[in-house]
Design an enzyme around this catalytic site. Structure first.
Site, PDB file in Angstrom:
ATOM      1  N   LYS A   1      35.179  63.596  88.849  1.00 29.13           N
ATOM      2  CA  LYS A   1      34.996  62.287  88.193  1.00 29.13           C
ATOM      3  C   LYS A   1      35.649  61.182  89.014  1.00 29.13           C
ATOM      4  O   LYS A   1      35.038  60.142  89.278  1.00 29.13           O
ATOM      5  CB  LYS A   1      35.619  62.330  86.791  1.00 29.13           C
ATOM      6  CG  LYS A   1      35.817  60.953  86.181  1.00 29.13           C
ATOM      7  CD  LYS A   1      36.482  61.010  84.838  1.00 29.13           C
ATOM      8  CE  LYS A   1      37.993  61.013  84.840  1.00 29.13           C
ATOM      9  NZ  LYS A   1      38.651  59.701  84.980  1.00 29.13           N
ATOM     10  N   ASN A   2      36.909  61.398  89.423  1.00 26.77           N
ATOM     11  CA  ASN A   2      37.653  60.304  90.056  1.00 26.77           C
ATOM     12  C   ASN A   2      37.243  60.033  91.505  1.00 26.77           C
ATOM     13  O   ASN A   2      37.709  59.066  92.106  1.00 26.77           O
ATOM     14  CB  ASN A   2      39.164  60.551  89.951  1.00 26.77           C
ATOM     15  CG  ASN A   2      39.650  60.363  88.524  1.00 26.77           C
ATOM     16  OD1 ASN A   2      38.910  59.843  87.680  1.00 26.77           O
ATOM     17  ND2 ASN A   2      40.867  60.784  88.233  1.00 26.77           N
TER      18      ASN A   2
ATOM     19  N   CYS B   1      46.470  50.602  78.783  1.00 23.22           N
ATOM     20  CA  CYS B   1      45.780  51.648  78.047  1.00 23.22           C
ATOM     21  C   CYS B   1      46.839  52.573  77.460  1.00 23.22           C
ATOM     22  O   CYS B   1      48.028  52.376  77.689  1.00 23.22           O
ATOM     23  CB  CYS B   1      44.789  52.391  78.932  1.00 23.22           C
ATOM     24  SG  CYS B   1      45.509  53.590  80.003  1.00 23.22           S
TER      25      CYS B   1
ATOM     26  N   ARG C   1      48.790  49.295  82.868  1.00 22.29           N
ATOM     27  CA  ARG C   1      47.967  49.615  84.044  1.00 22.29           C
ATOM     28  C   ARG C   1      47.746  48.318  84.830  1.00 22.29           C
ATOM     29  O   ARG C   1      46.667  47.728  84.790  1.00 22.29           O
ATOM     30  CB  ARG C   1      46.615  50.229  83.631  1.00 22.29           C
ATOM     31  CG  ARG C   1      46.661  51.446  82.723  1.00 22.29           C
ATOM     32  CD  ARG C   1      47.001  52.741  83.407  1.00 22.29           C
ATOM     33  NE  ARG C   1      46.080  53.187  84.408  1.00 22.29           N
ATOM     34  CZ  ARG C   1      45.066  54.021  84.206  1.00 22.29           C
ATOM     35  NH1 ARG C   1      44.830  54.473  83.006  1.00 22.29           N
ATOM     36  NH2 ARG C   1      44.289  54.401  85.204  1.00 22.29           N
TER      37      ARG C   1
ATOM     38  N   ASP D   1      47.609  63.897  86.393  1.00 23.98           N
ATOM     39  CA  ASP D   1      46.455  64.252  85.554  1.00 23.98           C
ATOM     40  C   ASP D   1      46.476  65.709  85.094  1.00 23.98           C
ATOM     41  O   ASP D   1      45.596  66.143  84.346  1.00 23.98           O
ATOM     42  CB  ASP D   1      45.143  63.951  86.306  1.00 23.98           C
ATOM     43  CG  ASP D   1      44.910  62.461  86.453  1.00 23.98           C
ATOM     44  OD1 ASP D   1      45.569  61.685  85.743  1.00 23.98           O
ATOM     45  OD2 ASP D   1      44.073  62.063  87.291  1.00 23.98           O
TER      46      ASP D   1
ATOM     47  N   ARG E   1      34.876  61.748  78.323  1.00 19.20           N
ATOM     48  CA  ARG E   1      35.013  60.837  79.463  1.00 19.20           C
ATOM     49  C   ARG E   1      35.160  61.596  80.780  1.00 19.20           C
ATOM     50  O   ARG E   1      34.840  61.060  81.839  1.00 19.20           O
ATOM     51  CB  ARG E   1      36.239  59.930  79.286  1.00 19.20           C
ATOM     52  CG  ARG E   1      36.057  58.873  78.230  1.00 19.20           C
ATOM     53  CD  ARG E   1      37.212  57.911  78.263  1.00 19.20           C
ATOM     54  NE  ARG E   1      37.505  57.541  79.632  1.00 19.20           N
ATOM     55  CZ  ARG E   1      38.711  57.229  80.107  1.00 19.20           C
ATOM     56  NH1 ARG E   1      39.752  57.231  79.303  1.00 19.20           N
ATOM     57  NH2 ARG E   1      38.892  56.894  81.357  1.00 19.20           N
TER      58      ARG E   1
END
Ligand code: EPU
Length: 422
Positions: free
Chosen positions: A22-23, A116, A121, A307, A399
């Protein structure tokens, strides 16, 4: 809204394949607009953040074909350079349009992404970077407006109080590809996702050296070409399944993963007593005995990834003894702690550290997901807890984890998705 229902206590066994990262996909999708020609991006995971990127691309006038794991971006007809709050507010990754819009069109107006749940952030490093490249920046009515005729290469130090910035490095690297002259990013992020973006840009014709090191050098070119490119496997997804094997006393093989990108996590899992072997891009993870507690500190790559911090915390909840998990990237990223404690975990927070006193068992309970990785931690806890765990607000998991329920079911987990009728 949907919820996940997990009946814990099943040992996970079998083989699964890692999806695309994803990233890496998010900045690569943004980078596709640096060219006037279409690009085909493969191995993109079907997750909500990717759908948001596709919506943003369409909103600025790109033509996008999204079929399964392939996204074709035709950026030849982009008309707008404004990203509205409505589009940007659901996903911070959208900030990585700032560099490409500015580099190709000389102007970008991007809604300020704000904070968030995992803490503040800020985007000061992104703004510092584009300012150094010659852009004029103004912050008004919740929007960042950046303008520059043609960006000019510069030497930029991109470190902040918490180290390098992943998307900050990505943004500045993308902007610099079309700038006049040479740019050096010092204290650049070394994350494999930044390297993957750099490889995509190089394939497009960008001149970039030093990828994967803290000093990235970019020699600007006049234009970039459209290309076909396949995104790297998702190391965070793979790491989450490795922990799933460890927490359920399981034995799983993960196909299509590069273990070298998870060195710090591998080291900690082995220290805890998890058995990990590798052959031809396949990784087997198994646990045959009681694990030992380990202490973990998250750090920028190649350190232990933030993460995977929540998932590692979940594992330590059922390992006898005391372990200390310290968060050095997002000191407030501990929303999973109160929910894990509702499941019978014993975790105390001391500043940026979670002190985990491992228990013999967890007990299933209704819990609430709060962000992507915290939700993954609750799933892991649910897999090992006695009884039923219900995780609401499952959209957080959507997500970032492709086919999570199906993948876990294929390994023998008793997990399903239901409508939450609260
Ligand atoms: N920071 C600043 N100023 C900035 C930017 C960042 O002070 O201008 C600080 C942050 O507050 C944080 C640290 O620097 O303390 C690192 O943040 P970074 O900029 O590296 O985070 P990011 O690029 O916004 C990406 C991932 C995150 C991941 C972090 C750290 C994407 C889309 N997001 O965010 O992934 O946690 O790097 O590795 O790539 C996730 O996937 O769940 C996720 C949150």
């Amino acid at each position: 809204m949907d919820k996940l229902v997990i009946e814990g206590g099943r040992r996970l066994e079998g083989t699964l394949e890692t999806s695309g990262a994803k990233n890496a996909s998010l900045p690569i999708l943004a980078a596709a607009i640096l060219s006037k020609e279409p690009s085909v991006i493969k191995n993109v995971p079907c997750v909500a953040d990717v759908f948001t990127m596709v919506r943003i691309l369409k909103s600025i006038g790109a033509k996008v074909q999204h079929n399964g794991n392939t996204v074709e971006v035709d950026p030849s007809h982009i008309r707008h350079t404004v990203l509205t709050y409505k589009l940007v507010s659901t996903m911070r990754g959208s900030i990585c349009f700032l560099g490409p819009l500015l580099a190709r069109f000389g102007s970008a107006q991007v809604s300020f992404p704000g904070g968030c749940v995992i803490g503040p952030r800020p985007i000061d490093l992104h703004l510092k970077g584009v300012r150094c490249l010659g852009a004029e920046i103004s912050l008004e009515h919740g929007y960042v407006t950046a303008k520059a005729r043609r960006l000019k290469g510069a030497r930029i130090y991109l470190g902040g109080a918490f180290g390098s910035s992943v998307l900050g490095s990505a943004n500045i690297m993308m902007a610099a590809t079309l700038a006049k002259g040479r740019t050096v990013i010092d204290n650049a992020a070394c994350e494999p996702e930044v390297v993957d973006l750099g490889n995509f840009l190089r394939k497009m014709g960008a001149k970039i050296d030093g990828l994967g090191s803290p000093s990235i050098e970019i020699e600007g070119v006049k234009k970039l070409s459209g290309v076909s490119y396949s995104v790297i496997p998702d190391r965070i997804e793979a790491g989450t399944y490795m922990i799933a094997a460890a927490i359920t006393k399981g034995d799983i093989t993960i196909k299509n993963m590069n273990l070298n990108t998870l060195g710090a996590m591998l080291d900690k899992l082995r220290e805890a007593g998890v058995i990990i072997t590798q052959w031809h891009g396949h990784v087997r993870v198994r646990r045959e005995r009681v694990l030992r507690p380990v202490s973990v500190t998250t750090l920028p790559y190649p350190g232990f990834p933030t993460d995977l911090q929540a998932q590692m915390t979940a594992l330590m909840c059922v390992v006898p003894g005391i372990s200390v998990i310290t968060e050095k990237i997002y000191p407030n990223r501990f929303l999973h702690v109160s929910e894990l404690n509702r499941m019978g975990a014993h975790i105390m927070l001391e500043g940026p550290s979670a002190i985990v006193s491992g228990q013999k068992k967890l007990s299933g309970a209704p819990v609430m997901a709060s962000d992507l990785r915290a939700s993954a931690a609750l799933v892991l806890a649910g897999l090992v807890a006695e009884g039923v765990t219900e995780i609401s607000r499952v959209y957080h998991l959507d997500r970032g984890y492709e086919n999570l329920v199906a993948k876990l079911q294929s390994l023998g987990a008793k997990i399903g998705r239901e409508k939450d009728v609260k």
